[in-house]
Design an enzyme around this catalytic site. Sequence first.
Site, PDB file in Angstrom:
ATOM      1  CB  CYS A 135     -19.613  51.923  32.399  1.00 28.44           C
ATOM      2  SG  CYS A 135     -19.578  51.678  34.187  1.00 28.44           S
ATOM      3  CD  GLU A 204     -21.479  48.315  32.189  1.00 25.60           C
ATOM      4  OE1 GLU A 204     -22.187  48.103  33.201  1.00 25.60           O
ATOM      5  OE2 GLU A 204     -20.328  48.789  32.279  1.00 25.60           O
TER       6      GLU A 204
END
Length: 227
Positions: A135, A204
């Site tokens: 992330c 993601e």
Amino acid sequence: MTFCEEVRKETNLYWEGSFEHPFVKGIADGTLPLEKFKFYMMQDAYYLKHYTKVLAITASKAETNEDINFFLETARYINEAELELHRTVFQELGVTEEELAHFEPAPAAYNYVSHMYNAAHNGDVAESFAAMFPCPWLYQEIGGKYKDAKPGVKLYADWIELYSAPEYKEKIDVQKAMMNRYALENPAKIHVLKAHFSKSCYYEWKFWEMPWTFENWEEEVKLYEYI
């Protein structure tokens, strides 16, 4: 190659998918509808809330004072700085108390958080960090790629500025060194670390697709003819 170099190469499909996703490109060129950004920010606030908890769990499994401090300080930073940004942005986007009261995480956000909790609860500090690291690393690369963009929308310009800041890259470099160290210390678990990392890269990408399509729990089922 280092672990980070290897896993970055192996998961490049997801990274390129994020760089070129119309949601991300819409932030960079200013064409992203604010309603989609609003949806994203509310889901991101949910994600970050649980990210801080995963950091705390990981801190409890760390064995050195340096690592414990890193996870706890990162949790504090996210809680105080990034969530404060969300609260400010919520006002600008007109998020109402009723919307917050009836908020429900979309499937991608819920599944991503569940994946991190699984790694944190059932694995060691290395496994947990492998699930968390994609992330911040991805956001830093997005910030670097679009640092010269001029979206013409303050919210989007602030978003890009946050993740393209030199000090943010310095933090990612520190985390790369940590990830490489954990991999060296756990050679028998390399395949597990890569699996956790890869799944997070996938989520993601899903996190951009989620607000782009206003993903919800019924949508996929409705695609079938029998509904």
